[in-house]
Write an enzyme that holds these catalytic residues in place. Sequence first.
Site, PDB file in Angstrom:
ATOM      1  CB  SER A 136      -0.937  -0.029   1.208  1.00 38.13           C
ATOM      2  OG  SER A 136      -1.755   1.121   1.256  1.00 38.13           O
ATOM      3  CE1 TYR A 151       0.097   5.559  -5.401  1.00 40.76           C
ATOM      4  CE2 TYR A 151       0.284   6.934  -3.436  1.00 40.76           C
ATOM      5  CZ  TYR A 151       0.692   5.841  -4.178  1.00 40.76           C
ATOM      6  OH  TYR A 151       1.668   5.011  -3.698  1.00 40.76           O
ATOM      7  CE  LYS A 155      -0.247   2.113  -3.896  1.00 41.90           C
ATOM      8  NZ  LYS A 155       0.221   0.753  -4.269  1.00 41.90           N
TER       9      LYS A 155
END
Length: 282
Positions: A136, A151, A155
């Site tokens: 992650s 983004y 994650k």
Amino acid sequence: METRKVWFVTGASKGLGLTLVKKLLTQNYRVAATSRSVQSLIKELGKSSEDFLPLEMNLTDNENVKAAIGECINHFGQIDVVVNNAGYALIGTLEELSEQEVKSNFEVNVFGSLHVIRNVAPLFRNQKSGHIFNISSIGGYIGGFPGFGIYCSTKFAVAGFTEALADEMKAFNVHTTLLYPGYFRTNFLSQGSVQTASNPITAYKTAREMENAHLRELNGNQPNDPEKAADVLIALSQEENPPIHFFMGKDAYHYAKQKIALIQSTMAEHETLATSTDISNN
């Protein structure tokens, strides 16, 4: 034998993935490494051998991923450790980024890892062993970075499904570890690795400042060493009971502790109101 385990590493032609594969090979592990270009792997790591298998793999195509995993099994006869490392940074505010830019980031960072997991899980279930590392980011625990919302959301998604995966695979003696790395000195923020919004909006000054800070100031000056990160992954793979959650880097610890403290204080401050919803409270 521990030293002859087979690792399957995605995104292995550069960055942390490349560093990890190089270190694994020097420590007598067997490694299948994937990238969008097999030639980039051969250039960096050499041709196929008894210990190394370079694989061209389209992470966004489930059938292609399935075939690559099959090639690895045909070559080595097994897989013991999977590292879902492939991914890329996308910078842009939620308003700026197009539908396609967002979808593409999720296709690689989220669905790509799911394709690997889906196709390696039957093997791990049957052999009653295995270890899955999902990479992650500290941005998968803290989303307060202007311009990094999409983004970070990819994650966060990796973090969410990894927690479920850990419980799903526990009965089969399969370990699952979610890594939240801080900033490591790789080419992750370099041109060709990071993507920015095609149509930026000048009004988002804070996001532009954050973008420039990452691309011009932080790039090349990240505080963490990828060589040491590779050592950490190998050490975790050797633990009898590896952790599910693992924050990697002093900066990752700093940010995580900040958020944990904020959540705890907010919960304490609003506990009476927040718990007043119980149906038995009249």
